[in-house]
Each structure stands twice: as structure tokens, then as C-alpha cells.
Design a protein around this motif. Structure first.
Motif, PDB file in Angstrom:
ATOM      1  N   GLU A 235       0.822  -1.203   0.000  1.00  0.00           N
ATOM      2  CA  GLU A 235       0.000   0.000   0.000  1.00  0.00           C
ATOM      3  C   GLU A 235       0.861   1.261   0.000  1.00  0.00           C
ATOM      4  O   GLU A 235       0.529   2.259  -0.642  1.00  0.00           O
ATOM      5  CB  GLU A 235      -0.928  -0.008   1.215  1.00  0.00           C
ATOM      6  CG  GLU A 235      -2.060  -1.028   1.092  1.00  0.00           C
ATOM      7  CD  GLU A 235      -2.939  -1.062   2.318  1.00  0.00           C
ATOM      8  OE1 GLU A 235      -2.510  -0.517   3.364  1.00  0.00           O
ATOM      9  OE2 GLU A 235      -4.044  -1.618   2.248  1.00  0.00           O
ATOM     10  N   LYS A 236       1.994   1.213   0.702  1.00  0.00           N
ATOM     11  CA  LYS A 236       2.896   2.366   0.700  1.00  0.00           C
ATOM     12  C   LYS A 236       3.472   2.620  -0.692  1.00  0.00           C
ATOM     13  O   LYS A 236       3.803   3.751  -1.039  1.00  0.00           O
ATOM     14  CB  LYS A 236       4.021   2.148   1.703  1.00  0.00           C
ATOM     15  CG  LYS A 236       3.575   2.250   3.159  1.00  0.00           C
ATOM     16  CD  LYS A 236       4.739   2.013   4.104  1.00  0.00           C
ATOM     17  CE  LYS A 236       4.283   2.102   5.554  1.00  0.00           C
ATOM     18  NZ  LYS A 236       5.414   1.854   6.494  1.00  0.00           N
ATOM     19  N   GLU A 237       3.609   1.557  -1.479  1.00  0.00           N
ATOM     20  CA  GLU A 237       4.117   1.696  -2.836  1.00  0.00           C
ATOM     21  C   GLU A 237       3.028   2.093  -3.823  1.00  0.00           C
ATOM     22  O   GLU A 237       3.301   2.260  -5.011  1.00  0.00           O
ATOM     23  CB  GLU A 237       4.760   0.381  -3.285  1.00  0.00           C
ATOM     24  CG  GLU A 237       6.002   0.008  -2.487  1.00  0.00           C
ATOM     25  CD  GLU A 237       6.552  -1.342  -2.907  1.00  0.00           C
ATOM     26  OE1 GLU A 237       5.945  -1.967  -3.806  1.00  0.00           O
ATOM     27  OE2 GLU A 237       7.578  -1.768  -2.352  1.00  0.00           O
ATOM     28  N   GLY A 238       1.776   2.218  -3.330  1.00  0.00           N
ATOM     29  CA  GLY A 238       0.689   2.626  -4.200  1.00  0.00           C
ATOM     30  C   GLY A 238       0.080   1.511  -5.010  1.00  0.00           C
ATOM     31  O   GLY A 238      -0.605   1.770  -6.004  1.00  0.00           O
ATOM     32  N   LEU A 239       0.297   0.252  -4.609  1.00  0.00           N
ATOM     33  CA  LEU A 239      -0.262  -0.878  -5.344  1.00  0.00           C
ATOM     34  C   LEU A 239      -1.693  -1.131  -4.899  1.00  0.00           C
ATOM     35  O   LEU A 239      -2.003  -1.084  -3.712  1.00  0.00           O
ATOM     36  CB  LEU A 239       0.578  -2.134  -5.117  1.00  0.00           C
ATOM     37  CG  LEU A 239       2.045  -2.046  -5.544  1.00  0.00           C
ATOM     38  CD1 LEU A 239       2.768  -3.345  -5.197  1.00  0.00           C
ATOM     39  CD2 LEU A 239       2.164  -1.772  -7.035  1.00  0.00           C
ATOM     40  N   SER A 240      -2.574  -1.375  -5.857  1.00  0.00           N
ATOM     41  CA  SER A 240      -3.971  -1.642  -5.547  1.00  0.00           C
ATOM     42  C   SER A 240      -4.135  -3.102  -5.166  1.00  0.00           C
ATOM     43  O   SER A 240      -3.486  -3.987  -5.727  1.00  0.00           O
ATOM     44  CB  SER A 240      -4.863  -1.317  -6.745  1.00  0.00           C
ATOM     45  OG  SER A 240      -4.488  -2.096  -7.865  1.00  0.00           O
ATOM     46  N   LEU A 241      -5.006  -3.374  -4.205  1.00  0.00           N
ATOM     47  CA  LEU A 241      -5.248  -4.722  -3.719  1.00  0.00           C
ATOM     48  C   LEU A 241      -6.664  -5.133  -4.092  1.00  0.00           C
ATOM     49  O   LEU A 241      -7.634  -4.491  -3.678  1.00  0.00           O
ATOM     50  CB  LEU A 241      -5.069  -4.786  -2.200  1.00  0.00           C
ATOM     51  CG  LEU A 241      -3.705  -4.296  -1.673  1.00  0.00           C
ATOM     52  CD1 LEU A 241      -3.691  -4.342  -0.155  1.00  0.00           C
ATOM     53  CD2 LEU A 241      -2.586  -5.149  -2.242  1.00  0.00           C
ATOM     54  N   MET A 242      -6.785  -6.184  -4.857  1.00  0.00           N
ATOM     55  CA  MET A 242      -8.078  -6.682  -5.300  1.00  0.00           C
ATOM     56  C   MET A 242      -8.318  -8.058  -4.678  1.00  0.00           C
ATOM     57  O   MET A 242      -7.561  -8.987  -4.907  1.00  0.00           O
ATOM     58  CB  MET A 242      -8.131  -6.792  -6.823  1.00  0.00           C
ATOM     59  CG  MET A 242      -7.838  -5.484  -7.550  1.00  0.00           C
ATOM     60  SD  MET A 242      -9.019  -4.173  -7.141  1.00  0.00           S
ATOM     61  CE  MET A 242     -10.500  -4.880  -7.858  1.00  0.00           C
TER      62      MET A 242
END
Length: 558
Positions: A235-242
Motif C-alpha cells: 500500500e505504501k508503494e501505491g499498489l492496488s489490492l483486489m
């Protein structure tokens, strides 16, 4: 004009000039004002931190005042904010956590947690574990870096503060609810199994846990905290979690409740856990999944596959798969169900399997789930635990001369034309010196690369497409790490069963497809009974030829 009037005018002009000077100083430029302010601070003895080097004299040790360029000027420390679940959802919907500024309802780090972090930071054992991890990462650094980048892993260095906070939250909650003893002095973050698990996880290896049939509370806590830490990093790297990030398959409703109880305290850190099992109506679970987006999913295999087939939950993006109580699921007839669940995961997730491999039937499923390089973990050093998932084959020979052709036949089956490339390295252990050179000549005649009494090297391994064969005399076996060998062939059976146990528990440490072949003759009669006992303890089939040899020898002695 009277003299008195002139004196009054001069006095008045003096006052006017004084007022004018005051007005001019109020309208000076910012640069002049900064100079004046610095002068006043200098005269009062108060300076800024950055002005220290401006007024420090050079010394013989530091003639150019270089040390001031490396000063760590610490500003005012602020409280760190752990994003709440609502904040994480906003960030995920926008595909960027960077835009998440936090809300007044965010979860702030408490003073107790800060004190716990200081305890972690100052703990000597924890720091030693971190240093040992750094040292192991430097060995073969290029290969490690490539492997981590390939699997897109972000963890390195030492365990993070988020991991320590999660473990602390779980431990406090379990002690409060009576699941852990409050008199226990050892914190969860000092659990040695957990540190070893984190090391294996951080380098991208799958994990085979062979301590018992099911996981313990401490093991679940480390797995859940590591998964939460991984989510936080992404999340800190800006990755979306689906969809869910952690999928925890359990054999029963009771195990599902246990896992959810351990994971429940992580809700304060934005991690929501959902438990699915046959003890609740499926319609109720479908309705609940429409309103909840869990990060952790705990489920029994049959109920999860049913919900996936109804498209009530999407597990395609799972990054960590844990299969708990594998033997119990196999006895319940869920082997095919677990394989189907694995096929519904489109990514290449971390896989953790808890299995004591007490049954021969569980080995094929373990090998199906753990396909790449693995780490073996266990809470104890028993033969059954350390030798799990290693196929033990015993061959009975009528004479010494029969051992060589049978050994070549086993070698061809392990890496011949039909199964070429299945195993990368094969180890031959020769106890009889008279058989050493004939065996080497027979192996070379088959076109294999042969190394004699030397450690494995990449040059030898890449010389042929077939497996590399290493031939060692029995007295030299302790000079190498046999954990790298997936297939070990004991051409001349050992003189002591302790040597056999040592080979069994040290080989194939990075694979779930190990194979140990042994050749017996009537001269090994004194060890056959102990060998049969080890095979039975490990859930291995005892060949009928071995039993017949044991009966014949017993009758002769009787």
C-alpha cells in the motif's frame, strides 16, 4: 528670530530624523532582516543547528570541517499514523495510497506500542537474528537479488516495526482472552520458529512445516502478522489490492474459529478477517461477502470452492496460500478440492503447507502444491519430521556385483530419457572401496557428468542436460552439505543406522520431491529390523523382499 525658537526647531528636527530611521528599518528587505536577526541571535548566544559549522574552527583531524556535512539533525518527532480500514479502502479505490491523507478516525500508534518497539529495537536476540539474516543475504547476493526481483518481493534487511506491532497486538489480545498465559515472559516476536519463517518468506521460498498435522497459535500469529506487513508495504508503494491477500485453508470449523481468533486483533491495523465454513448458511455468507472486502480469508476447502463456483468471492489475486491440516483434509476426501482451489489462483502465491506427512498418500499433494524451491521448518528434530516427503526405497541384492547395475537402473529412472531434467543433482554414496571405480566407470559410460568427492559446482551441473552425479566415499560424506541433493543412492548400505538417519534428515532440504535409495544384501542382516522400524514410522511402504529377507535371517538365527 529669538535664540529660544532656534533651539526648539533643532530639537524637533532631531525627533523627526529618529522617527524616519525607525520607519526605514521596518521596510528593509528580507535579506537584510535575516542578517539583522542572525546578528541578534549571535549576540544573545542562540544559534540555529545549521549554523554550528559556520562558527566551528578546523582541527588537525578535520581540517575542512567535513564532519558537519554528515550531521543528523533530528527535527521534532511526530506520531506515526496507522491507516484505518476506511482510509485503506479510499486509497485502494483511487489506485494510489499516496493520496491518502488520513482521517480523524485513523488508528494512532499508542504509547504502549512505542515502548514495545523500543523493546524490540534494543533486544539483543532480535538484533542477532536480523544480523544473521543480513549475512546470509550477502552470500550469493546476485542470485538472491534476482530471485527477489523476479517474485516482486519488497522485504529485506530485518523485520519491520509493523510486524512487531501486529505481533504485540495479537499477544495482548490472546492474553486478555485467556488463550495465552500472562505469566509467560517470552514475547511472540522472540519466537525462533517465527523468525525462521520470516527469513524463508522474505526471500520468496515456499514453506513445508512438518512439526504436526495443524498449526499452533504462535505460528498463525507470525503468518498473519507477516501477511499484514506485506499488505502495508504494498500500500505504501501505491499498489492496488483486489480481493483477499491471505487465504488460510483449514480442515474443520473449529480450526477456522481458532485462526480467526488469532487474526481478529489485526482489525485495529486495518486488516479484516472473514471465516467461511459449513457451520453457517451459505446464503448468509454470500450476502456478507457482498458487503465486506476482507484482506484475510479463512475457510474450509469444500465451502470455499462452493462460493468460488457461485462467484461470491474472487481468490485469483491471493498472494499467500496456507494449507493447514493437510492429512485431515485428505482423509475427508478433499484432495481434488484443494487442487481446484489452487487452480483458481491466477498468481504464483507464496504457499505454506502444514503436514506431518505421516501417510504416503499426502506426499503427491504436497508436491503438487510446492513446486519450486522450498524451506523446511519444524519445531523439533525427529526422524519423521525431518524426513517428511522423502521417498525411501530399499532394494535387496543377491550379491555385491548386482548393486552396480541396479544402481545405474535407479539413476536412469531418476534422470534418464523419460524423466530427463526432473532432478538436478544425484549423490552416490559408496562404502565398499572395491566398488568405487567400477561404479564411476559405469556412470560415465551412460553419459553423465561425474564429480568425485567434491562439492557441487555450477560448472559441473551445467555441463550436461542430464543430472550431475556426485560419487562420494562413505567416510567423506560429512565434508559436504547434502541438503542440496534431491536424490541420494546408498550403493553400499551403511554400517550404523545413525548414519542412515543422518543422511535421511539432512538431504533434500529445498525440495518436496526427495528420494533415498538403499541397496541391501544378507550381510546387512543386523540392521534390517531397525530399517523396517524407520520406514514404518515415516509412513513408508516396506518392500516384501525386505520382510522376506528379515524372516529368513530370523529363522536361521532361531
Amino acid at each position: 528670530m529669538a535664540k529660544g525658537d532656534d533651539a526648539i526647531r533643532r530639537k524637533k528636527n532631531k525627533l523627526n530624523r529618529k522617527k524616519q530611521r525607525a520607519n526605514d528599518s521596518a521596510t528593509v528587505s528580507n535579506r537584510i532582516a535575516a542578517i539583522i536577526a542572525a546578528k541578534k541571535r549571535r549576540q544573545s548566544g542562540k544559534r540555529r543547528n545549521c549554523q554550528g559549522m559556520c562558527f566551528s574552527l578546523p582541527t588537525p583531524e578535520d581540517p575542512f570541517n567535513d564532519k558537519y556535512d554528515k550531521m543528523d539533525i533530528k527535527g521534532k518527532e511526530t506520531k506515526k499514523v496507522v491507516p484505518s480500514k476506511e482510509d485503506c479502502k479510499v486509497a485502494i479505490n483511487r489506485n494510489s495510497v499516496a493520496s491518502n491523507k488520513g482521517t480523524p478516525g485513523g488508528n494512532h500508534v499508542s504509547i504502549d506500542h512505542q515502548q514495545q518497539l523500543e523493546k524490540v529495537k534494543g533486544n539483543k536476540w532480535w538484533n542477532d537474528q536480523a544480523m544473521s539474516l543480513r549475512s546470509t543475504e550477502h552470500v550469493g547476493k546476485e542470485n538472491v537479488v534476482k530471485r527477489v526481483r523476479k517474485k516482486d518481493f519488497e522485504q529485506s534487511g530485518c523485520p519491520s516495526k509493523v510486524l512487531a506491532l501486529c505481533l504485540d497486538s495479537i499477544q495482548n489480545a490472546l492474553r486478555r482472552d485467556g488463550f495465552l498465559s500472562s505469566e509467560e515472559d517470552k514475547p511472540l516476536f522472540m519466537n525462533k520458529w517465527g523468525v525462521e519463517f520470516w527469513k524463508c518468506y522474505s526471500v520468496g521460498n515456499d514453506i513445508l512445516e512438518t512439526s504436526g498435522a495443524c498449526s499452533t497459535i504462535e505460528q498463525i500469529a507470525w503468518i498473519a502478522s507477516t501477511a499484514a506487513d506485506s499488505i502495508s508495504r504494498k500500500e505504501k508503494e501505491g499498489l492496488s489490492l483486489m480481493g483477499p491477500s491471505l487465504l488460510f485453508l483449514v480442515p474443520s470449523q473449529g480450526e477456522a474459529i481458532k485462526v480467526r481468533t488469532v487474526c481478529k486483533p489485526l482489525k485495529a491495523h486495518g486488516i479484516h478477517t472473514v471465516s467461511l465454513h459449513t457451520g453457517a448458511p451459505i446464503d448468509h455468507q454470500i450476502h456478507g461477502l457482498k458487503n465486506i472486502e476482507p484482506e484475510f480469508l479463512v475457510s474450509t476447502p469444500e465451502r470455499l470452492l462452493e462460493l468460488v463456483s457461485l462467484k461470491a468471492i474472487d481468490i485469483s489475486g491471493v498472494s499467500l496460500l496456507v494449507v493447514d491440516g493437510l492429512e485431515t483434509s485428505i482423509k475427508g476426501g478433499h484432495s481434488d478440492v484443494i487442487k481446484s482451489i489452487r487452480h483458481h489462483i491466477s498468481t504464483n502465491p507464496h504457499t505454506v503447507v502444514f503436514s506431518d506427512c505421516s501417510s504416503h498418500a499426502s506426499i503427491p499433494l504436497v508436491q503438487n502444491l510446492l513446486r519450486g524451491s522450498i524451506c523446511r521448518l519444524s519445531l523439533h528434530d525427529s526422524i519423521t519430521s525431518q524426513g517428511a516427503c522423502i521417498m525411501q526405497s530399499v532394494h535387496v541384492c543377491a550379491s555385491e556385483e548386482e548393486k552396480i547395475p541396479k544402481g545405474i537402473q535407479v539413476l536412469d529412472q531418476a534422470g534418464g530419457d523419460e524423466l530427463e531434467g526432473q532432478f538436478s543433482k544425484v549423490l552416490f554414496i559408496v562404502g565398499n572401496n572395491s566398488n568405487f571405480h567400477p561404479l564411476v566407470s559405469a556412470i560415465e559410460s551412460k553419459g553423465y557428468s561425474v564429480a568425485l568427492n567434491s562439492a557441487p559446482s555450477s560448472e559441473i551441473e551445467n555441463r550436461k542436460s542430464r543430472p550431475s552425479v556426485f560419487v562420494f566415499k562413505a567416510e567423506h560424506i560429512n565434508t559436504i552439505d547434502i541438503g542440496e541433493f534431491e536424490v541420494v543412492i546408498i550403493s553400499d548400505f551403511v554400517h550404523k543406522m545413525d548414519d542412515y538417519v543422518q543422511i535421511l534428515t539432512r538431504m533434500a532440504r529445498h525440495t518436496a520431491s526427495g528420494a533415498l535409495h538403499s541397496f541391501l544384501t544378507a550381510e546387512n542382516a543386523a540392521l534390517i529390523e531397525q530399517l523396517i522400524e524407520i520406514l514404518e514410522r515415516c509412513g513408508q511402504a516396506v518392500p516384501e523382499a525386505v520382510r522376506n529377507l528379515f524372516r529368513s535371517i530370523s529363522m536361521v538365527e532361531g
